[in-house]
Design a protein around this motif. Structure first.
Motif, mmCIF file in Angstrom:
data_model
loop_
_atom_site.group_PDB
_atom_site.id
_atom_site.type_symbol
_atom_site.label_atom_id
_atom_site.label_comp_id
_atom_site.label_asym_id
_atom_site.label_seq_id
_atom_site.Cartn_x
_atom_site.Cartn_y
_atom_site.Cartn_z
ATOM 1 N N LEU A 69 -1.972 -10.123 -19.695
ATOM 2 C CA LEU A 69 -1.099 -9.247 -18.907
ATOM 3 C C LEU A 69 -0.053 -8.692 -19.864
ATOM 4 O O LEU A 69 0.898 -9.395 -20.236
ATOM 5 N N GLY A 70 -0.242 -7.451 -20.315
ATOM 6 C CA GLY A 70 0.614 -6.897 -21.346
ATOM 7 C C GLY A 70 1.357 -5.666 -20.876
ATOM 8 O O GLY A 70 0.881 -4.935 -20.007
ATOM 9 N N GLY A 71 2.522 -5.441 -21.463
ATOM 10 C CA GLY A 71 3.215 -4.215 -21.128
ATOM 11 C C GLY A 71 4.711 -4.284 -21.310
ATOM 12 O O GLY A 71 5.261 -5.216 -21.904
ATOM 13 N N ASP A 72 5.361 -3.259 -20.772
ATOM 14 C CA ASP A 72 6.811 -3.167 -20.757
ATOM 15 C C ASP A 72 7.290 -3.851 -19.485
ATOM 16 O O ASP A 72 7.219 -3.284 -18.398
ATOM 17 N N TYR A 73 7.783 -5.063 -19.641
ATOM 18 C CA TYR A 73 8.236 -5.842 -18.498
ATOM 19 C C TYR A 73 9.678 -5.521 -18.089
ATOM 20 O O TYR A 73 10.122 -5.960 -17.039
ATOM 21 N N PRO A 82 0.799 -1.228 0.000
ATOM 22 C CA PRO A 82 0.000 0.000 0.000
ATOM 23 C C PRO A 82 0.830 1.277 0.000
ATOM 24 O O PRO A 82 0.309 2.353 -0.298
ATOM 25 N N ASP A 83 2.118 1.173 0.303
ATOM 26 C CA ASP A 83 2.979 2.360 0.314
ATOM 27 C C ASP A 83 3.604 2.658 -1.048
ATOM 28 O O ASP A 83 4.261 3.691 -1.209
ATOM 29 N N ASP A 84 3.411 1.779 -2.017
ATOM 30 C CA ASP A 84 3.964 1.987 -3.347
ATOM 31 C C ASP A 84 3.028 2.897 -4.137
ATOM 32 O O ASP A 84 1.923 2.501 -4.509
ATOM 33 N N THR A 85 3.476 4.114 -4.409
ATOM 34 C CA THR A 85 2.632 5.097 -5.094
ATOM 35 C C THR A 85 2.994 5.264 -6.569
ATOM 36 O O THR A 85 2.425 6.112 -7.248
ATOM 37 N N GLN A 86 3.916 4.468 -7.083
ATOM 38 C CA GLN A 86 4.295 4.595 -8.486
ATOM 39 C C GLN A 86 3.194 4.038 -9.393
ATOM 40 O O GLN A 86 2.649 2.963 -9.142
ATOM 41 N N ALA A 87 2.885 4.778 -10.448
ATOM 42 C CA ALA A 87 1.781 4.436 -11.360
ATOM 43 C C ALA A 87 2.271 3.441 -12.402
ATOM 44 O O ALA A 87 2.719 3.820 -13.493
ATOM 45 N N ARG A 88 2.164 2.152 -12.076
ATOM 46 C CA ARG A 88 2.746 1.118 -12.919
ATOM 47 C C ARG A 88 1.785 -0.015 -13.276
ATOM 48 O O ARG A 88 2.172 -0.925 -14.001
ATOM 49 N N TYR A 89 0.557 0.015 -12.808
ATOM 50 C CA TYR A 89 -0.323 -1.140 -13.035
ATOM 51 C C TYR A 89 -1.773 -0.668 -13.149
ATOM 52 O O TYR A 89 -2.263 0.094 -12.317
ATOM 53 N N LEU A 90 -2.453 -1.145 -14.187
ATOM 54 C CA LEU A 90 -3.880 -0.891 -14.361
ATOM 55 C C LEU A 90 -4.515 -2.126 -14.980
ATOM 56 O O LEU A 90 -4.119 -2.561 -16.061
ATOM 57 N N GLU A 91 -5.504 -2.665 -14.295
ATOM 58 C CA GLU A 91 -6.181 -3.889 -14.732
ATOM 59 C C GLU A 91 -7.675 -3.609 -14.841
ATOM 60 O O GLU A 91 -8.273 -3.022 -13.930
ATOM 61 N N VAL A 92 -8.288 -4.019 -15.955
ATOM 62 C CA VAL A 92 -9.704 -3.739 -16.193
ATOM 63 C C VAL A 92 -10.358 -4.921 -16.899
ATOM 64 O O VAL A 92 -9.684 -5.812 -17.420
ATOM 65 N N THR A 93 -11.678 -4.865 -16.950
ATOM 66 C CA THR A 93 -12.466 -5.784 -17.766
ATOM 67 C C THR A 93 -12.999 -5.017 -18.967
ATOM 68 O O THR A 93 -13.570 -3.930 -18.816
ATOM 69 N N ARG A 130 -10.196 -9.817 -19.298
ATOM 70 C CA ARG A 130 -9.530 -9.089 -18.232
ATOM 71 C C ARG A 130 -8.147 -8.757 -18.772
ATOM 72 O O ARG A 130 -7.429 -9.653 -19.242
ATOM 73 N N VAL A 131 -7.770 -7.474 -18.778
ATOM 74 C CA VAL A 131 -6.481 -7.061 -19.316
ATOM 75 C C VAL A 131 -5.774 -6.184 -18.301
ATOM 76 O O VAL A 131 -6.399 -5.487 -17.509
ATOM 77 N N ALA A 132 -4.453 -6.208 -18.337
ATOM 78 C CA ALA A 132 -3.653 -5.341 -17.471
ATOM 79 C C ALA A 132 -2.572 -4.671 -18.292
ATOM 80 O O ALA A 132 -1.940 -5.301 -19.143
ATOM 81 N N SER A 133 -2.373 -3.384 -18.032
ATOM 82 C CA SER A 133 -1.266 -2.628 -18.591
ATOM 83 C C SER A 133 -0.193 -2.517 -17.517
ATOM 84 O O SER A 133 -0.437 -1.976 -16.429
ATOM 85 N N ILE A 134 0.997 -3.021 -17.825
ATOM 86 C CA ILE A 134 2.065 -3.189 -16.838
ATOM 87 C C ILE A 134 3.304 -2.405 -17.265
ATOM 88 O O ILE A 134 3.766 -2.535 -18.399
ATOM 89 N N TYR A 135 3.818 -1.595 -16.346
ATOM 90 C CA TYR A 135 5.105 -0.940 -16.564
ATOM 91 C C TYR A 135 6.031 -1.354 -15.423
ATOM 92 O O TYR A 135 6.091 -0.731 -14.373
ATOM 93 N N LEU A 136 6.723 -2.446 -15.643
ATOM 94 C CA LEU A 136 7.549 -3.039 -14.613
ATOM 95 C C LEU A 136 8.807 -2.185 -14.404
ATOM 96 O O LEU A 136 9.356 -1.648 -15.360
#
Length: 258
Positions: free
Chosen positions: A144-148, A85-96, A101-107
């Motif tokens: 689960l897609g994105g820049d890994y 809960p302390d991680d405030t970096q905007a790196r994950y969004l998952e939706v239907t 169900r898809v997720a945009s991931i910026y690892l």
């Protein structure tokens, strides 16, 4: 057929004309974006709405940021990766959306190694693995897609020796990525192009990497078994990397049968 694409745009403000042009020509049903480099309120939603896409973004000033564009309604968003809960970096969004169900991931990048940045990368990957395991139980058709920020194998870079000390190619990084796959996910590109060389999604701006085709493959689409059963095609579209003022990444997409 449903076409799902992922693209690290490296600043949506700078790259907006290229993104709009690609939407017009490639016409994905869903586009996952990473590295927006803008706050949520500044995301150019109206430009996408005008082209028939719904949009949801999780932004962060100057850094990170992820979004989902879809021709269908976007529902049930999860706007942060669970586990810290302390991680405030905007790196994950998952939706239907689109029946998926898809997720945009910026690892996280994780460089330099031997610092807290690399520790954060590995901890983030562990959280992703735990969440990916949990959502498999829901039996979604899941992408689960994105820049890994992971080079999975030597085949996925132009010069493996040049990347030996980099966080993207560290044994621990690659092992964590394999751990994701071992949960039961399919890496869409390699599933259909097992030994294809030169299949890159990123070319550095420096050192003439693009003209020399000195790239790496770090953008991935991971499919749940339900999505893997429907996989029809997966390709990397190199054309946007050759445009004026391009992102250093280029889109990767897959299509699923109905």
């Amino acid at each position: 057929m449903v076409k799902i694409a992922s693209w690290n745009v490296n600043s949506i403000k700078t790259r907006l004309p290229n993104v709009l042009d690609w939407l017009d020509t490639a016409a994905p049903d869903v586009l996952l974006l990473q590295e927006l480099k803008c706050q949520t309120a500044d995301f150019p939603e109206m430009e996408f709405t005008a082209r028939g896409y719904n949009a949801l973004a999780v932004g962060q000033k100057s850094y990170n940021g992820v979004a989902v564009l879809s021709r269908d309604a976007i529902r049930d968003p999860l706007q942060a990766l669970p586990g810290d809960p302390d991680d405030t970096q905007a790196r994950y969004l998952e939706v239907t959306t689109c029946g998926l169900r898809v997720a945009s991931i910026y690892l996280p990048n994780g460089n330099p190694t031997g610092t807290g940045k690399f520790d954060y990368k590995l901890a983030w990957m562990q959280r992703l693995t735990e969440h990916a395991r949990a959502i498999l139980a829901e039996e979604w058709t899941l992408v689960l897609g994105g820049d890994y920020n992971v080079i999975p194998e030597p085949l996925d870079c132009h010069d493996p020796g040049a990347w030996t000390g980099d966080a993207l190619f560290q044994p621990a990084t690659r092992a964590a990525f394999r751990g994701l796959l071992n949960l039961g996910y399919l890496e869409a590109y390699r599933a259909l192009h097992a030994a294809q060389p030169g299949a890159y999604t990123f070319w550095d701006y420096q050192g003439g990497a693009w003209p020399a085709d000195e790239g790496i493959r770090i953008d991935h689409l991971l499919l749940s078994p339900q999505a893997a059963d429907r996989l029809e095609a997966c390709e990397i579209d190199r054309d946007p990397r050759g445009k004026d003022r391009p992102s250093d990444h280029t889109p990767i997409w897959c299509s699923l049968t109905e």
